[in-house]
Design a protein around this motif. Structure first.
Motif, PDB file in Angstrom:
ATOM      1  N   ALA A 181       1.093  -0.944   0.115  1.00  0.00           N
ATOM      2  CA  ALA A 181      -0.019   0.180  -0.146  1.00  0.00           C
ATOM      3  C   ALA A 181       1.172   1.444  -0.035  1.00  0.00           C
ATOM      4  CB  ALA A 181      -1.142  -0.115   1.056  1.00  0.00           C
ATOM      5  N   SER A 182       2.239   1.284   0.613  1.00  0.00           N
ATOM      6  CA  SER A 182       2.704   2.317   0.934  1.00  0.00           C
ATOM      7  C   SER A 182       3.930   3.209  -0.424  1.00  0.00           C
ATOM      8  CB  SER A 182       3.174   2.576   2.758  1.00  0.00           C
ATOM      9  OG  SER A 182       4.256   1.852   1.767  1.00  0.00           O
ATOM     10  N   VAL A 183       4.191   1.730  -0.559  1.00  0.00           N
ATOM     11  CA  VAL A 183       6.061   1.954  -1.811  1.00  0.00           C
ATOM     12  C   VAL A 183       5.572   1.460  -2.989  1.00  0.00           C
ATOM     13  CG1 VAL A 183       8.389   1.023  -1.679  1.00  0.00           C
ATOM     14  CG2 VAL A 183       7.409   0.702   0.226  1.00  0.00           C
ATOM     15  N   GLU A 184       6.122   2.392  -3.723  1.00  0.00           N
ATOM     16  CA  GLU A 184       5.594   2.327  -5.669  1.00  0.00           C
ATOM     17  C   GLU A 184       6.786   1.551  -5.718  1.00  0.00           C
ATOM     18  OE1 GLU A 184       3.658   2.696  -6.656  1.00  0.00           O
ATOM     19  OE2 GLU A 184       1.560   3.666  -5.048  1.00  0.00           O
ATOM     20  N   ILE A 185       6.797   0.965  -7.057  1.00  0.00           N
ATOM     21  CA  ILE A 185       7.771   0.301  -8.024  1.00  0.00           C
ATOM     22  C   ILE A 185       8.995   0.571  -7.743  1.00  0.00           C
ATOM     23  CG2 ILE A 185       9.031  -1.684  -9.583  1.00  0.00           C
ATOM     24  CD1 ILE A 185       5.615  -2.438 -10.160  1.00  0.00           C
ATOM     25  N   ASP A 186      10.491   0.230  -7.149  1.00  0.00           N
ATOM     26  CA  ASP A 186      11.450   1.562  -7.932  1.00  0.00           C
ATOM     27  C   ASP A 186      11.436   2.731  -6.635  1.00  0.00           C
ATOM     28  OD1 ASP A 186      12.467  -0.411  -9.940  1.00  0.00           O
ATOM     29  OD2 ASP A 186      11.595   1.089 -11.798  1.00  0.00           O
ATOM     30  N   GLN A 187      10.935   2.403  -6.232  1.00  0.00           N
ATOM     31  CA  GLN A 187      10.687   3.221  -5.168  1.00  0.00           C
ATOM     32  C   GLN A 187      11.630   2.383  -3.570  1.00  0.00           C
ATOM     33  OE1 GLN A 187       7.241   5.571  -4.022  1.00  0.00           O
ATOM     34  NE2 GLN A 187       7.499   6.784  -6.457  1.00  0.00           N
ATOM     35  N   ALA A 188      12.412   3.779  -2.176  1.00  0.00           N
ATOM     36  CA  ALA A 188      12.365   2.905  -1.428  1.00  0.00           C
ATOM     37  C   ALA A 188      11.768   2.768  -0.156  1.00  0.00           C
ATOM     38  CB  ALA A 188      14.546   3.478  -0.255  1.00  0.00           C
ATOM     39  N   ILE A 189      11.610   1.887   0.037  1.00  0.00           N
ATOM     40  CA  ILE A 189      10.612   1.711   1.630  1.00  0.00           C
ATOM     41  C   ILE A 189      10.442   2.470   2.386  1.00  0.00           C
ATOM     42  CG2 ILE A 189      10.564  -0.979   1.404  1.00  0.00           C
ATOM     43  CD1 ILE A 189      12.201  -0.685   4.263  1.00  0.00           C
ATOM     44  N   THR A 190       9.569   3.437   3.074  1.00  0.00           N
ATOM     45  CA  THR A 190       9.468   4.177   3.649  1.00  0.00           C
ATOM     46  C   THR A 190      10.190   4.434   5.211  1.00  0.00           C
ATOM     47  OG1 THR A 190       7.331   3.770   4.730  1.00  0.00           O
ATOM     48  CG2 THR A 190       7.500   5.336   2.844  1.00  0.00           C
ATOM     49  N   PRO A 191      10.188   5.191   6.272  1.00  0.00           N
ATOM     50  CA  PRO A 191      10.951   4.807   7.116  1.00  0.00           C
ATOM     51  C   PRO A 191      10.410   4.450   8.343  1.00  0.00           C
ATOM     52  CG  PRO A 191      11.309   6.973   6.835  1.00  0.00           C
ATOM     53  CD  PRO A 191      10.356   6.798   5.669  1.00  0.00           C
ATOM     54  N   GLU A 192       8.993   3.789   8.125  1.00  0.00           N
ATOM     55  CA  GLU A 192       8.160   3.432   9.149  1.00  0.00           C
ATOM     56  C   GLU A 192       8.857   2.437   9.425  1.00  0.00           C
ATOM     57  OE1 GLU A 192       5.105   4.823   6.576  1.00  0.00           O
ATOM     58  OE2 GLU A 192       6.601   5.766   7.185  1.00  0.00           O
ATOM     59  N   HIS A 193       9.268   1.788   7.881  1.00  0.00           N
ATOM     60  CA  HIS A 193       8.950  -0.214   7.468  1.00  0.00           C
ATOM     61  C   HIS A 193      10.837  -0.259   7.798  1.00  0.00           C
ATOM     62  CE1 HIS A 193       5.615   0.626   5.392  1.00  0.00           C
ATOM     63  NE2 HIS A 193       4.585   0.537   6.030  1.00  0.00           N
ATOM     64  N   TYR A 194      10.785   0.562   8.591  1.00  0.00           N
ATOM     65  CA  TYR A 194      13.007  -0.236   8.016  1.00  0.00           C
ATOM     66  C   TYR A 194      12.896  -0.898   9.441  1.00  0.00           C
ATOM     67  CZ  TYR A 194      14.965   3.491   5.989  1.00  0.00           C
ATOM     68  OH  TYR A 194      14.638   5.136   4.798  1.00  0.00           O
ATOM     69  N   LYS A 195      12.820  -0.401  10.630  1.00  0.00           N
ATOM     70  CA  LYS A 195      12.203  -2.007  11.710  1.00  0.00           C
ATOM     71  C   LYS A 195      12.046  -3.348  11.110  1.00  0.00           C
ATOM     72  CE  LYS A 195      12.012  -3.109  16.995  1.00  0.00           C
ATOM     73  NZ  LYS A 195      11.910  -2.312  17.949  1.00  0.00           N
ATOM     74  N   ALA A 196      10.705  -3.439  10.725  1.00  0.00           N
ATOM     75  CA  ALA A 196      10.880  -4.977   9.753  1.00  0.00           C
ATOM     76  C   ALA A 196      11.548  -5.062   8.838  1.00  0.00           C
ATOM     77  CB  ALA A 196       8.813  -4.623   9.470  1.00  0.00           C
ATOM     78  N   VAL A 197      11.146  -4.475   7.846  1.00  0.00           N
ATOM     79  CA  VAL A 197      11.784  -5.079   6.787  1.00  0.00           C
ATOM     80  C   VAL A 197      13.690  -5.765   7.482  1.00  0.00           C
ATOM     81  CG1 VAL A 197      13.131  -4.362   4.549  1.00  0.00           C
ATOM     82  CG2 VAL A 197      10.653  -3.851   5.465  1.00  0.00           C
ATOM     83  N   ALA A 198      13.810  -4.766   8.331  1.00  0.00           N
ATOM     84  CA  ALA A 198      15.599  -5.014   8.021  1.00  0.00           C
ATOM     85  C   ALA A 198      15.698  -6.337   8.872  1.00  0.00           C
ATOM     86  CB  ALA A 198      16.060  -3.329   9.119  1.00  0.00           C
ATOM     87  N   GLU A 199      15.033  -6.860  10.305  1.00  0.00           N
ATOM     88  CA  GLU A 199      14.324  -8.062  10.979  1.00  0.00           C
ATOM     89  C   GLU A 199      14.427  -8.380   9.784  1.00  0.00           C
ATOM     90  OE1 GLU A 199      11.568  -7.982  13.899  1.00  0.00           O
ATOM     91  OE2 GLU A 199      12.692  -6.580  14.956  1.00  0.00           O
ATOM     92  N   VAL A 200      13.306  -9.143   8.548  1.00  0.00           N
ATOM     93  CA  VAL A 200      13.367 -10.544   7.574  1.00  0.00           C
ATOM     94  C   VAL A 200      14.631 -10.028   6.979  1.00  0.00           C
ATOM     95  CG1 VAL A 200      12.305 -10.509   5.360  1.00  0.00           C
ATOM     96  CG2 VAL A 200      10.995  -9.388   7.316  1.00  0.00           C
ATOM     97  N   ILE A 201      15.020  -8.936   6.716  1.00  0.00           N
ATOM     98  CA  ILE A 201      16.528  -8.704   5.031  1.00  0.00           C
ATOM     99  C   ILE A 201      17.963  -9.199   6.402  1.00  0.00           C
ATOM    100  CG2 ILE A 201      18.201  -7.617   4.401  1.00  0.00           C
ATOM    101  CD1 ILE A 201      16.209  -5.878   3.247  1.00  0.00           C
ATOM    102  N   GLY A 202      17.869  -9.620   7.781  1.00  0.00           N
ATOM    103  CA  GLY A 202      18.972  -9.889   8.586  1.00  0.00           C
ATOM    104  C   GLY A 202      18.587 -11.486   8.539  1.00  0.00           C
ATOM    105  N   TYR A 203      17.289 -11.862   8.811  1.00  0.00           N
ATOM    106  CA  TYR A 203      17.371 -12.890   8.562  1.00  0.00           C
ATOM    107  C   TYR A 203      17.481 -14.236   7.579  1.00  0.00           C
ATOM    108  CZ  TYR A 203      14.333 -17.408   8.747  1.00  0.00           C
ATOM    109  OH  TYR A 203      13.588 -18.900   7.972  1.00  0.00           O
ATOM    110  N   VAL A 204      17.243 -13.566   6.805  1.00  0.00           N
ATOM    111  CA  VAL A 204      17.482 -13.912   5.327  1.00  0.00           C
ATOM    112  C   VAL A 204      18.666 -14.328   5.391  1.00  0.00           C
ATOM    113  CG1 VAL A 204      17.766 -13.213   2.570  1.00  0.00           C
ATOM    114  CG2 VAL A 204      15.128 -13.389   3.850  1.00  0.00           C
ATOM    115  N   MET A 205      19.954 -13.315   5.355  1.00  0.00           N
ATOM    116  CA  MET A 205      20.941 -13.080   5.952  1.00  0.00           C
ATOM    117  C   MET A 205      21.922 -14.427   6.321  1.00  0.00           C
ATOM    118  SD  MET A 205      22.334  -9.542   4.717  1.00  0.00           S
ATOM    119  CE  MET A 205      21.888  -7.882   3.681  1.00  0.00           C
ATOM    120  N   ARG A 206      21.305 -14.667   7.671  1.00  0.00           N
ATOM    121  CA  ARG A 206      21.992 -14.846   8.884  1.00  0.00           C
ATOM    122  C   ARG A 206      21.706 -16.126   7.742  1.00  0.00           C
ATOM    123  NH1 ARG A 206      19.512 -11.924  12.166  1.00  0.00           N
ATOM    124  NH2 ARG A 206      17.285 -12.952  12.233  1.00  0.00           N
TER     125      ARG A 206
END
Length: 356
Positions: free
Chosen positions: A323-348
């Motif tokens: 709902a909040s992010v368009e294609i080729d755009q960076a995610i908004t700051p309010e989603h940084y923490k949740a996305v960082a946890e997901v990407i951190g999980y993927v990298m681990r």
């Protein structure tokens, strides 16, 4: 039979059809309404300004006649005299003339908006054609106007006769009456007659406007085929719009096929939403490279599976990112923490697989 019904003009005109008619100068216009406004303004001017108008002209021409023996008429003096008489005459009639002009404009404005078009004065062969002219002379409209004129004259004549008949004895006595008495009686009778004429013509103007509006509205009606054609012109041909949608879907699938393999992770809910994010060291924030719902979401998951892109199920995050992010755009700051946890999980997860 279907074609015939499609071509019958039974439908009310659309707003676009009415706007086009206005641009062409094709508007409702009753000459009787214009006539009523001008006569009403004339009656108002006569009853209100006749005294000042008469006094102004009386003073001007009385002085001219009284001093006629001293007036020079040679050369520039004659021109100056003419200018003076003209200015004083115009000054005396200026207000009544302005009132009549405003009435003529108001007679059109109450019927329709002001129209600026040259189409009505553009030369056309039909306007100078003798055959077309004869057709207009003997048309139903010409016959209706002729009958309307006769009825109007008859009604006005009857009413004026009814007003003047009781005054016949006084009118006969005006032959030997004092001029001052003649003036007073004349003004009184004129006011009565003008009032009667204005009242009669008001009824005629209203009836004629309603008739003209009905005729104009019937002329503007559209057939079903015309409405369909106008819809195609304004909204686009449904077949063409379908082809455009198909082309967009095709391009979207191609973009997904090219973008999803580069993604770092695909965040989904079980069936409806899918958002593909790409993140590399040095980037300020993850970027959305593809997103979709239903069939497009399914396609994103299929392509991600084919290219070993991790798929993480997170229902609220998937909905929020879609709902909040368009294609080729960076995610908004309010989603940084949740996305960082997901990407951190993927990298681990990747580092664990690499050790194995």
């Amino acid at each position: 039979m279907a074609d015939e019904s499609d071509n019958e003009k039974t439908e009310d005109p659309t707003q676009r059809k009415l706007d086009e008619a206005l641009k062409r100068g094709d508007v409702v216009k009753s000459q009787e309404v214009n006539t009523w406004f001008i006569i009403a303004a004339g009656a108002l001017a006569l009853t209100t300004f006749s005294g000042s108008f008469a006094n102004g002209l009386y003073t001007t021409f009385r002085g001219l006649i009284a001093n006629s023996y001293a007036i020079r008429t040679d050369g520039r003096a004659l021109v100056s005299l003419g200018e003076k008489i003209g200015i004083e005459t115009i000054a005396a009639v200026a207000i009544p003339f302005l009132l009549l002009l405003l009435a003529a404009i108001a007679g059109n404005m109450v019927q329709h908006r002001l129209v600026w078009t040259t189409e009505t004065i553009t030369p056309k062969l039909s306007k100078i054609s003798p055959i077309a002219g004869l057709g207009r002379m003997f048309s139903k409209q010409a016959l209706a106007n002729f009958i309307k004129g006769l009825l109007k004259l008859t009604v006005v004549g009857v009413v004026l006769t009814a007003l003047l008949w009781p005054e016949r004895d006084r009118l006969e006595g005006l032959i030997s009456a004092d001029p001052a008495a003649i003036s007073g009686l004349t003004m009184s009778l004129s006011a009565k007659m003008l009032g009667a004429v204005v009242a009669i013509l008001a009824v005629v103007a209203i009836a004629d406007y309603l008739f003209q509006y009905r005729q104009w509205h019937e002329k503007q009606k559209m057939s079903l085929q015309e409405i369909k054609d106008e819809y195609k012109q304004s909204e686009g041909d449904p077949a063409i719009k379908g082809r455009i949608r198909a082309l967009r879907h095709s391009r979207m699938r191609q973009r997904i096929m090219a973008a999803v393999p580069k993604a770092t992770v695909v965040i989904t809910n079980p069936t409806h939403f899918a958002v593909a994010l790409q993140y590399e060291p040095g980037m300020d924030a993850p970027v959305c490279v593809a997103k979709g719902v239903d069939r497009i979401a399914l396609k994103i998951r299929e392509v991600a599976g084919e290219h070993n892109v991790p798929i993480v199920e997170n229902v609220p995050l998937a909905r929020a990112l879609h709902a909040s992010v368009e294609i080729d755009q960076a995610i908004t700051p309010e989603h940084y923490k949740a996305v960082a946890e997901v990407i951190g999980y993927v990298m681990r997860l990747r580092r664990g697989l690499a050790r194995q």
